[in-house]
Design a protein around this motif. Structure first.
Motif, short mmCIF file in Angstrom:
data_model
loop_
_atom_site.label_atom_id
_atom_site.label_comp_id
_atom_site.label_asym_id
_atom_site.label_seq_id
_atom_site.Cartn_x
_atom_site.Cartn_y
_atom_site.Cartn_z
N MET A 31 25.54 -46.13 -6.95
CA MET A 31 24.45 -46.89 -6.35
C MET A 31 24.30 -48.24 -7.07
O MET A 31 24.26 -48.27 -8.30
N THR A 32 24.25 -49.33 -6.32
CA THR A 32 24.15 -50.66 -6.92
C THR A 32 22.72 -50.93 -7.38
O THR A 32 21.79 -50.19 -7.06
N ASP A 33 22.56 -52.03 -8.13
CA ASP A 33 21.22 -52.39 -8.60
C ASP A 33 20.28 -52.65 -7.44
O ASP A 33 19.10 -52.25 -7.49
N TYR A 34 20.78 -53.33 -6.40
CA TYR A 34 19.94 -53.59 -5.23
C TYR A 34 19.52 -52.29 -4.55
O TYR A 34 18.37 -52.13 -4.12
N GLN A 35 20.45 -51.35 -4.46
CA GLN A 35 20.13 -50.07 -3.82
C GLN A 35 19.10 -49.28 -4.62
O GLN A 35 18.20 -48.65 -4.06
N ARG A 36 19.21 -49.33 -5.95
CA ARG A 36 18.19 -48.68 -6.79
C ARG A 36 16.84 -49.35 -6.61
O ARG A 36 15.80 -48.68 -6.56
N LEU A 37 16.85 -50.69 -6.52
CA LEU A 37 15.60 -51.43 -6.33
C LEU A 37 14.93 -51.03 -5.03
O LEU A 37 13.71 -50.78 -4.99
N ILE A 38 15.71 -50.95 -3.95
CA ILE A 38 15.14 -50.63 -2.64
C ILE A 38 14.69 -49.17 -2.59
O ILE A 38 13.63 -48.86 -2.02
N SER A 39 15.45 -48.28 -3.19
CA SER A 39 15.03 -46.87 -3.26
C SER A 39 13.70 -46.75 -3.98
O SER A 39 12.80 -46.02 -3.55
N GLY A 40 13.55 -47.47 -5.10
CA GLY A 40 12.28 -47.46 -5.83
C GLY A 40 11.16 -48.06 -5.02
O GLY A 40 10.01 -47.59 -5.08
N PHE A 41 11.48 -49.11 -4.25
CA PHE A 41 10.46 -49.73 -3.38
C PHE A 41 9.94 -48.72 -2.37
O PHE A 41 8.73 -48.56 -2.19
N TYR A 42 10.87 -48.03 -1.70
CA TYR A 42 10.46 -47.00 -0.73
C TYR A 42 9.60 -45.94 -1.42
O TYR A 42 8.58 -45.51 -0.87
N PHE A 43 10.01 -45.49 -2.59
CA PHE A 43 9.29 -44.43 -3.29
C PHE A 43 7.85 -44.85 -3.58
O PHE A 43 6.90 -44.11 -3.27
N VAL A 44 7.67 -46.04 -4.17
CA VAL A 44 6.32 -46.49 -4.54
C VAL A 44 5.48 -46.77 -3.29
O VAL A 44 4.30 -46.42 -3.23
N TYR A 45 6.10 -47.39 -2.28
CA TYR A 45 5.32 -47.72 -1.08
C TYR A 45 4.81 -46.46 -0.39
O TYR A 45 3.61 -46.36 -0.06
N TYR A 46 5.68 -45.49 -0.16
CA TYR A 46 5.24 -44.31 0.56
C TYR A 46 4.37 -43.39 -0.29
O TYR A 46 3.51 -42.68 0.25
N ALA A 47 4.56 -43.41 -1.61
CA ALA A 47 3.64 -42.68 -2.47
C ALA A 47 2.24 -43.29 -2.36
O ALA A 47 1.23 -42.57 -2.27
N SER A 48 2.16 -44.62 -2.36
CA SER A 48 0.87 -45.30 -2.22
C SER A 48 0.26 -45.03 -0.85
O SER A 48 -0.95 -44.79 -0.73
N ALA B 130 16.18 -55.28 4.11
CA ALA B 130 16.77 -55.36 2.78
C ALA B 130 17.77 -54.22 2.57
O ALA B 130 18.83 -54.41 1.95
N SER B 131 17.46 -53.03 3.09
CA SER B 131 18.38 -51.89 2.97
C SER B 131 19.70 -52.19 3.66
O SER B 131 20.78 -51.93 3.12
N VAL B 132 19.61 -52.72 4.88
CA VAL B 132 20.82 -53.04 5.63
C VAL B 132 21.65 -54.08 4.89
O VAL B 132 22.89 -54.02 4.86
N GLU B 133 20.98 -55.04 4.26
CA GLU B 133 21.67 -56.08 3.50
C GLU B 133 22.35 -55.51 2.26
O GLU B 133 23.39 -56.01 1.83
N ALA B 134 21.78 -54.45 1.69
CA ALA B 134 22.25 -53.94 0.40
C ALA B 134 23.37 -52.91 0.53
O ALA B 134 23.97 -52.53 -0.48
N ILE B 135 23.64 -52.43 1.74
CA ILE B 135 24.68 -51.41 1.91
C ILE B 135 25.79 -51.95 2.78
O ILE B 135 25.57 -52.80 3.65
N ASP B 136 26.99 -51.45 2.56
CA ASP B 136 28.14 -51.91 3.34
C ASP B 136 28.34 -51.11 4.62
O ASP B 136 29.16 -51.46 5.45
#
Length: 378
Positions: free
Chosen positions: A1-18, A116-122
């Motif tokens: 998993m790339t840095d961007y993918q980790r960033l977006i995964s964390g974004f989803y986690f925090v957003y939906y937890a909130s 952003a997810s679409v941009e971060a994955i091939d």
């Protein structure tokens, strides 16, 4: 998993937890404020209704200006500030204004993250692997939030949501979303020439959205009519969360076998079955069993829609395309579903309403099925 993918995964986690901390508690906050049932209904209808226009508009501005990161930060900050205001406003008119701002600010957050997810994955079929972190965030936060709010009060919910949005404001500075200005008008003209290709995808998305509006909007009313306890209602959400995680994990394989159109049709069929189970088998046990279909009726169609929108959108309109999909999936479809189901509920019981909605979805699926399967662009 790339840095961007980790960033977006964390974004989803925090957003939906909130979101899990605040959104299920909004009806309780409004009820404690003394608002009537119809007043609460109008307030809850604002977010999906606003997203019909706001989500694609925010996306278009982001693509046209290349300021996606700044706009995402603004949306996050605005939704957090509005949430805090919801916790302190008392007059209904003031709450309507604040809820309007909240809905307007919240509308672009998910489409921006999806772009952003679409941009971060091939490979867009891998979207589910990033998005499942959102389901995990929701599933972990919901019971913890419920336990905390029971002890500390409902005013905790808006405050924790605002903290989550503040964390994401910082995160958004690195999100790969509309960071370059595009030739918007020329790209928009190109999109208009491809408008017919969007119709099958949006038609299928509309039907899936109607399922979502009905099940999410009226599930607890159905369970209460069957004699379910609050603990059982929480269990219903937990089952749905597990189903989401499994579906997002397998979304790439399902899309590889069925394609976008076939996966969307699978979601519609599962939605009809879920509603018919709710209606024909009036028992808590069967209602909980039907929750296992949530991943089929929400997660898989979401992954399919994000992939379809990415394929159909010109490269310079990636965020706009995700906004259009989100406007139908999270806006128009659920709004129609809630309204129709509410009318049917006035005419009969929760079970009869679910049965009728299941038949409506089944017939609608037969209508949109052929165009979806023939859509070569998907």
């Amino acid at each position: 998993m790339t840095d961007y993918q980790r960033l977006i995964s964390g974004f989803y986690f925090v957003y939906y937890a909130s979101a899990a901390i605040l959104l299920p508690n909004l009806p309780l906050i409004f009820d404690d404020a003394g608002y009537s049932g119809s007043q609460i209904g109008w307030l809850l209808a604002l977010p999906p209704a606003m997203s019909i226009v706001a989500a694609p508009t925010w996306g278009a501005v982001a693509d046209a200006t290349g300021r996606g990161r700044a706009l995402l930060a603004l949306a996050l900050f605005g939704s957090g500030a509005a949430a805090l205001a919801l916790g302190i406003t008392a007059a209904y008119a003031a709450t309507v204004v604040v809820m309007f701002v909240f809905a307007l600010a919240l509308a672009p957050v998910v489409p921006f993250a999806d772009a952003a997810s679409v941009e971060a994955i091939d490979d867009t079929s891998r979207y589910g692997r990033l998005r499942l972190w959102g389901a995990l965030g929701w599933g972990l936060a919901a019971p913890i939030a419920g336990w905390s709010i029971d002890r500390l009060g409902l005013e905790l919910a808006p405050a924790l949501f605002a903290v989550g949005m503040l964390v994401l404001v910082v995160t958004s500075r690195q999100m790969p979303v509309s960071i370059q200005r595009t030739r918007f008008l020329s790209e928009f003209r190109l999109a208009l020439t491809n408008l017919k290709s969007w119709l099958p995808l949006l038609a299928g998305t509309l039907v899936v959205g109607i399922v979502g509006g009905t099940t999410i909007g009226y599930l607890f009313l159905l369970l209460r009519s069957l004699g379910a306890s609050s603990l059982t209602m929480g269990l219903a959400l937990a089952i749905a969360t597990v189903s989401e995680i499994v579906a997002f994990s397998s979304a790439g394989r399902v899309l590889g076998r069925l394609g976008v159109g076939g996966t969307m049709l699978l979601g519609i069929a599962a939605g009809a079955i879920r509603l018919l189970i709710f209606g024909f088998v009036p028992s808590v046990g069967w209602a909980l069993t039907a929750q296992l279909l949530h991943g089929f009726t929400f997660s898989l169609p979401l992954a399919a829609g994000v992939m379809g929108a990415a394929r159909l959108s010109p490269k310079g309109l990636a965020t706009t395309g995700q906004g259009v999909f989100s406007a139908v999936f999270l806006g128009l479809g659920p709004t129609i579903g809630v309204v129709i189901a509410g009318y049917l509920l006035n005419q009969g019981s929760e079970q009869s309403m679910m049965t009728t909605m299941g038949v409506v979805v089944l017939i609608s699926g037969l209508i949109v099925g052929i165009p979806l399967m023939r859509a070569s662009d998907l």
